[in-house]
Write an enzyme that holds these catalytic residues in place. Structure first.
Site, PDB file in Angstrom:
ATOM      1  CB  CYS A   1      19.023 -32.098-102.559  1.00 48.24           C
ATOM      2  SG  CYS A   1      17.350 -32.764-102.719  1.00 48.24           S
TER       3      CYS A   1
ATOM      4  CB  CYS B   1      13.755 -31.626-104.653  1.00 41.47           C
ATOM      5  SG  CYS B   1      13.801 -32.211-102.963  1.00 41.47           S
ATOM      6  CB  SER B   2      16.858 -27.717-104.650  1.00 42.33           C
ATOM      7  OG  SER B   2      16.779 -27.936-106.035  1.00 42.33           O
ATOM      8  CB  CYS B   3      16.881 -31.003 -99.454  1.00 43.54           C
ATOM      9  SG  CYS B   3      15.303 -31.793 -99.809  1.00 43.54           S
TER      10      CYS B   3
END
Lengths: 218, 219
Positions: B119, B122-124
């Site tokens: 991701c 962000c950090s999905c």
């Protein structure tokens, strides 16, 4: 917004350093920040896109700290932004006046099940999908000041529609508090050389999820 | 180095004055305590419920869920087909409380194609089946480089793929979540699901690793 968060393709951040036997949290405070954030989301204080936009709006030097430092800063900001606390309360570290009623009430043990798995972002469609599997499409060259989920590194590039995910909440609208404004969502696949130039890895294919307003016919 | 992604390494150069690691952490902890106090005093959350969220991710939701899904797919062709066609539905019985969120997609590694999930914005991450993401997944190095030089990133994980393999990167830019179905290691014919699940690493389900090889006797 063209913020520091949009990192795909940047250089200079060094090696990826996996940690052996990594704990879930590196310190109890990280878990507390995660829990506070998830609880406020679960009671409907702000939506996931407003939360992400809050992080994106951190000054770059604050963004470039750690994941849970960002979450903490976002939570403090969002409490004030969405009217759940005032800045003097954040500074004082305690409540100075009564809270605001959240859309889904108080977070208790009885609604822990809202945390364990994600909800659905699917919404009914109001128009047929504009693109079909296999279509060649171009990611638009857009640079909105607000929240968007079209990363810079694909803008202006040609790709192929590989999957169709139905209609889903449109983050650009939801982050602005303008409702779900559902849009068709596609997986669009790009050739690595189209993104990074002729000397890129010829075996590389990269896809993003792209909402229909991000795309135009090739 | 990963200094910018990890607060534990963030203040090594500040030995001489009082902005060192200890005071930084206690300042952070004070802010976190303030945050939690405000949530509780204003009636937004019960403290026991906040603790229970932490406990859920520390003890109940983690990569063991994904490992069981992979092991089932390796042993049951009908399940494998169902997983690849609708991973959210097929995975639900393995999830915490018998559910996983919508929009989960499983992508299958083959000798011709290796999948890897990132991701960049962000950090999905597929929390429902893998738990919370590791620090490296959230690091700026991984987020910036996975879409551009994945083979170099893979080498940092000790993974080297055949030169002609396609590398397919899935950048999770919406609410669709991806997990990788790795290839079943050779030499595991006849193994039980439980034994196979022990070979499935978290990183193999993100695409930055491969499953463990079976140790001991191999055919």
């Amino acid at each position: 917004m063209n913020g520091i968060h949009d990192m795909g393709g940047m250089d200079g951040f060094g090696r990826v350093e996996p940690e052996e036997s990594e704990p879930v949290f590196h310190g109890a405070w990280e878990g507390k920040v995660m829990a506070a954030s998830r609880a406020m989301g679960a009671i409907g204080a702000w939506n996931i896109d407003q939360g992400r936009y809050g992080i994106e709006q951190l000054a770059p030097q604050r963004y470039l700290t750690s994941y849970y430092h960002r979450w903490l800063a976002r939570c403090e900001w969002a409490l004030v932004e969405y009217g759940y606390a005032d800045a003097d309360e954040i500074a004082a570290g305690r409540s100075l006046r009564p809270g605001k009623a959240a859309p889904r009430g108080r977070f208790t043990l009885a609604n822990l099940d809202r945390i364990g798995n994600r909800g659905s972002y699917a919404r009914p469609s109001s128009a047929p999908a504009r693109f079909a599997l296999g279509d060649r499409v171009r990611a638009k060259n857009i640079n909105p000041k607000g929240h968007t989920r079209l990363p810079r590194y694909v803008r202006g590039h040609l790709g192929t529609v590989e999957r169709l995910h139905g209609c889903q909440v449109f983050p650009d609208s939801a982050a602005a508090g303008e409702g779900d404004n559902p849009q068709w969502l596609y997986t669009v696949r790009f050739d690595g050389r189209d993104l990074w130039g002729a000397d890129a890895d010829p075996t590389l294919r990269v896809s993003v999820e792209a909402f229909e307003p991000y795309l135009e016919p090739a | 180095m990963a200094a910018m992604t990890d607060h534990h390494h963030h203040h090594h150069h500040h030995h001489d004055h009082d902005h060192g690691e200890a005071s930084d952490l206690s300042e952070t902890e004070l802010r976190v305590r303030a945050l939690q106090t405000i949530l509780v005093e204003k009636g937004y959350a019960d403290p026991a419920a906040l603790d229970a969220i932490v406990e859920t991710y520390e003890t109940k939701i983690g990569p063991h869920i994904g490992a069981r899904i992979v092991a089932r797919a390796w042993t049951d062709p009908a399940f494998r087909a169902a997983l690849l066609s609708d991973a959210a539905k097929a995975s639900a019985p393995f999830g915490h409380d018998g559910k996983v969120g919508d929009h989960l997609v499983a992508v299958e590694n083959t000798p011709e194609r290796h999948n890897m999930v990132v991701c960049t914005l962000c950090s999905c991450y597929p929390w429902d089946v893998l738990g919370l993401p590791p620090v490296w997944y959230k690091s700026f190095a991984y987020r910036s480089r996975a879409v551009k030089e994945p083979r170099a990133v893979l080498r940092e994980f000790g993974v080297s793929l055949p030169e002609q393999s396609e590398i397919r990167i899935w950048d999770s830019t919406a609410e669709v979540r991806y997990m990788v179905l790795p290839m079943r290691p050779a030499g595991t014919e006849g193994w039980s699901e439980e034994r196979l699940a022990a070979l499935v690493t978290r990183d193999s389900m993100i695409g930055t690793g491969l499953p463990h090889e079976p140790s001991g006797d191999r055919p």
